[in-house]
Design an enzyme around this catalytic site. Structure first.
Site, PDB file in Angstrom:
ATOM      1  N   SER A  65      10.378  10.453  -1.878  1.00 50.02           N
ATOM      2  CA  SER A  65       9.214  11.221  -2.060  1.00 50.02           C
ATOM      3  C   SER A  65       9.296  12.527  -1.676  1.00 50.02           C
ATOM      4  O   SER A  65      10.568  12.459  -0.838  1.00 50.02           O
ATOM      5  CB  SER A  65       7.928  11.424  -1.466  1.00 50.02           C
ATOM      6  OG  SER A  65       8.184  11.484   0.535  1.00 50.02           O
ATOM      7  N   THR A 172       6.915   6.075  -0.427  1.00 48.71           N
ATOM      8  CA  THR A 172       6.739   6.316  -0.721  1.00 48.71           C
ATOM      9  C   THR A 172       6.233   6.920   0.967  1.00 48.71           C
ATOM     10  O   THR A 172       5.524   6.351   1.640  1.00 48.71           O
ATOM     11  CB  THR A 172       5.501   6.054  -1.277  1.00 48.71           C
ATOM     12  OG1 THR A 172       6.351   5.085  -2.933  1.00 48.71           O
ATOM     13  CG2 THR A 172       3.975   6.334  -1.343  1.00 48.71           C
ATOM     14  N   THR A 190       5.676  10.078  -4.289  1.00 42.14           N
ATOM     15  CA  THR A 190       6.917   9.156  -4.219  1.00 42.14           C
ATOM     16  C   THR A 190       7.509   9.435  -5.230  1.00 42.14           C
ATOM     17  O   THR A 190       7.255  10.489  -6.219  1.00 42.14           O
ATOM     18  CB  THR A 190       5.983   7.901  -4.842  1.00 42.14           C
ATOM     19  OG1 THR A 190       6.575   6.365  -4.347  1.00 42.14           O
ATOM     20  CG2 THR A 190       5.445   7.783  -5.900  1.00 42.14           C
ATOM     21  N   ARG A 200       8.585   6.010 -16.553  1.00 43.25           N
ATOM     22  CA  ARG A 200       7.403   4.559 -15.857  1.00 43.25           C
ATOM     23  C   ARG A 200       6.665   5.652 -14.567  1.00 43.25           C
ATOM     24  O   ARG A 200       7.474   5.969 -14.237  1.00 43.25           O
ATOM     25  CB  ARG A 200       8.680   3.384 -14.840  1.00 43.25           C
ATOM     26  CG  ARG A 200       8.008   3.050 -13.876  1.00 43.25           C
ATOM     27  CD  ARG A 200       7.733   3.523 -12.291  1.00 43.25           C
ATOM     28  NE  ARG A 200       7.288   2.565 -11.453  1.00 43.25           N
ATOM     29  CZ  ARG A 200       6.553   2.579 -10.528  1.00 43.25           C
ATOM     30  NH1 ARG A 200       6.677   3.664  -9.483  1.00 43.25           N
ATOM     31  NH2 ARG A 200       6.703   1.110  -9.736  1.00 43.25           N
ATOM     32  N   ASP A 203       1.605   3.122  -9.022  1.00 48.06           N
ATOM     33  CA  ASP A 203       0.163   3.679  -8.707  1.00 48.06           C
ATOM     34  C   ASP A 203      -0.040   4.736  -8.084  1.00 48.06           C
ATOM     35  O   ASP A 203      -1.036   5.510  -8.263  1.00 48.06           O
ATOM     36  CB  ASP A 203       0.380   2.371  -7.881  1.00 48.06           C
ATOM     37  CG  ASP A 203       1.211   2.376  -6.093  1.00 48.06           C
ATOM     38  OD1 ASP A 203       2.093   2.424  -6.696  1.00 48.06           O
ATOM     39  OD2 ASP A 203       0.234   2.637  -5.409  1.00 48.06           O
ATOM     40  N   THR A 223       0.693   1.933  -0.487  1.00 53.23           N
ATOM     41  CA  THR A 223       2.123   2.210  -0.623  1.00 53.23           C
ATOM     42  C   THR A 223       2.560   0.573  -1.093  1.00 53.23           C
ATOM     43  O   THR A 223       2.071  -0.619  -1.214  1.00 53.23           O
ATOM     44  CB  THR A 223       3.005   2.720   0.523  1.00 53.23           C
ATOM     45  OG1 THR A 223       4.581   2.645   0.085  1.00 53.23           O
ATOM     46  CG2 THR A 223       2.800   1.815   1.100  1.00 53.23           C
ATOM     47  N   GLY A 224       3.933   0.006  -2.216  1.00 56.27           N
ATOM     48  CA  GLY A 224       3.879  -1.164  -2.158  1.00 56.27           C
ATOM     49  C   GLY A 224       4.568  -0.900  -3.485  1.00 56.27           C
ATOM     50  O   GLY A 224       4.851   0.494  -4.090  1.00 56.27           O
ATOM     51  N   GLY A 226       4.432  -0.503  -7.051  1.00 54.86           N
ATOM     52  CA  GLY A 226       3.345  -0.095  -7.459  1.00 54.86           C
ATOM     53  C   GLY A 226       2.550  -1.219  -9.480  1.00 54.86           C
ATOM     54  O   GLY A 226       1.169  -1.044  -8.820  1.00 54.86           O
TER      55      GLY A 226
HETATM   56  N1  ASP Z   1       4.162   2.139  -4.857  1.00 58.60           N
HETATM   57  C1  ASP Z   1       5.005   3.266  -5.456  1.00 58.60           C
HETATM   58  C2  ASP Z   1       4.950   2.761  -6.422  1.00 58.60           C
HETATM   59  O1  ASP Z   1       5.261   1.380  -7.509  1.00 58.60           O
HETATM   60  C3  ASP Z   1       6.566   2.956  -4.373  1.00 58.60           C
HETATM   61  C4  ASP Z   1       6.103   2.750  -3.522  1.00 58.60           C
HETATM   62  O2  ASP Z   1       4.931   2.385  -2.239  1.00 58.60           O
HETATM   63  O3  ASP Z   1       7.193   2.360  -1.998  1.00 58.60           O
HETATM   64  O4  ASP Z   1       6.013   3.507  -7.300  1.00 58.60           O
END
Ligand code: ASP
Length: 305
Positions: A65, A172, A190, A200, A203, A223-224, A226
């Site tokens: 980020s 993120t 992020t 793109r 989330d 986070t994760g 998206g």
């Molecule tokens: N959630 C974020 C995304 O998909 C990526 C992340 O959480 O590391 O953009």
């Protein structure tokens, strides 16, 4: 008048953090709490606290980020962020912005200085200029780590954007705070996913997906992966679960829904409206820190539930 003991929890991403990066992650999340929590105790609002904590994490090159973000398919950095105020459900978000160190602060300006809730790309950058944000050179946000990773995966036909949550870096950042008046806020910022298509948006800047805050239920930052998080509107789902579950159970149930319904991967942090912390993840690790009941800072990367 002080009505409640303030609460603050931050995260620095949920993924398979290689052991060699553990320390930097733990230091980063701990530093954000150390810097911001005393201010919350001196009357800082929840909104200022989550912005301040996320700014620190955006500036730390450890995380995906602001400085240190992933590169997209053409080697550029595009950033997404949002911030939400649980008092009135106001939120501001930006997506696909470039050359800004603190996109979450731009998201706050969208919330407070426009009649809109979300600005993207070129329009968001024009607004940033109007608001006096410094436009940096693209190199200012770039780290050697991400440049090397970009070259490694650039032409790899087996690479998929969700794979980094199992195998590669993903960081993120987010924060959730309750201030002494009992107001709650959440923020997430992020660089998205590695080798993402240009334009793109994940989330993180999507209300209810990457964050949600409602004084009546609680607040969450996610986070994760998206694409999966958005499908189950993870942050809002966990906030709704706060109504009928204790905080940890709500977070865990949210992650179970993410896994069972869309085979998703990720993590959440949060605070319910009674001031109880929530955290859960189904990735190998999630870096997070908070101030516990004994007023001590706890920083974790592999929590023993
Ligand atoms: N959630 C974020 C995304 O998909 C990526 C992340 O959480 O590391 O953009």
């Amino acid at each position: 008048m002080k009505m409640t003991e303030p609460k603050l929890i931050v995260h620095g991403g949920a993924w398979n953090i290689p052991d060699k990066y553990d320390k930097a992650h733990l230091n980063g999340v701990q530093a954000a709490i150390e810097a911001i929590y005393p201010k919350l105790q001196s009357g800082m609002t929840a909104l200022d606290a989550v912005e301040g904590a996320v700014n620190m994490l955006e500036e730390d090159p450890t995380f995906d980020s602001g400085r240190g973000a992933f590169l997209n398919e053409i080697g550029e950095i595009e950033l997404d962020a949002m911030i939400m105020d649980g008092q009135n459900l106001d939120f501001g978000a930006v997506a696909a912005v470039q050359n800004l160190l603190n996109p979450v602060s731009l998201a706050r300006k969208v919330m407070e200085n426009t009649e809109h809730t979300m600005l993207v790309g070129k329009g968001a950058m024009i607004f940033a200029k109007k608001m006096g944000f410094k436009e940096l050179s693209p190199e200012a946000l770039l780290t050697d780590r991400e440049l090397k990773f970009f070259h490694k995966i650039k032409n790899d036909p087996s690479f998929r954007s969700e794979l980094p949550f199992e195998f590669n870096p993903m960081d993120t950042v987010g924060a959730v705070a309750m201030d002494e008046k009992g107001n709650i806020a959440a923020a997430t910022s992020t660089g998205g996913t590695a080798r993402k298509l240009q334009g793109r948006v994940g989330d993180s800047p999507i209300v209810g997906g990457g964050a949600y805050a409602d004084n009546q239920t609680g607040a969450v930052s996610a986070t994760g992966w998206g694409e999966s998080i958005m499908k189950v509107v993870l942050s809002k789902t966990v906030c709704d679960l706060f109504k009928t579950n204790n905080s940890l159970k709500a977070a865990q149930t949210g992650i179970t829904i993410l896994k069972n319904r869309v085979n998703g991967m990720g993590g959440v942090i949060g605070i319910n409206n009674r001031g109880d912390y929530a955290f859960a993840y189904n990735t190998p690790k999630m870096a997070f820190a908070f101030v516990n009941e004994q007023a001590a800072i706890e920083a974790h990367i592999k929590y023993q539930f």
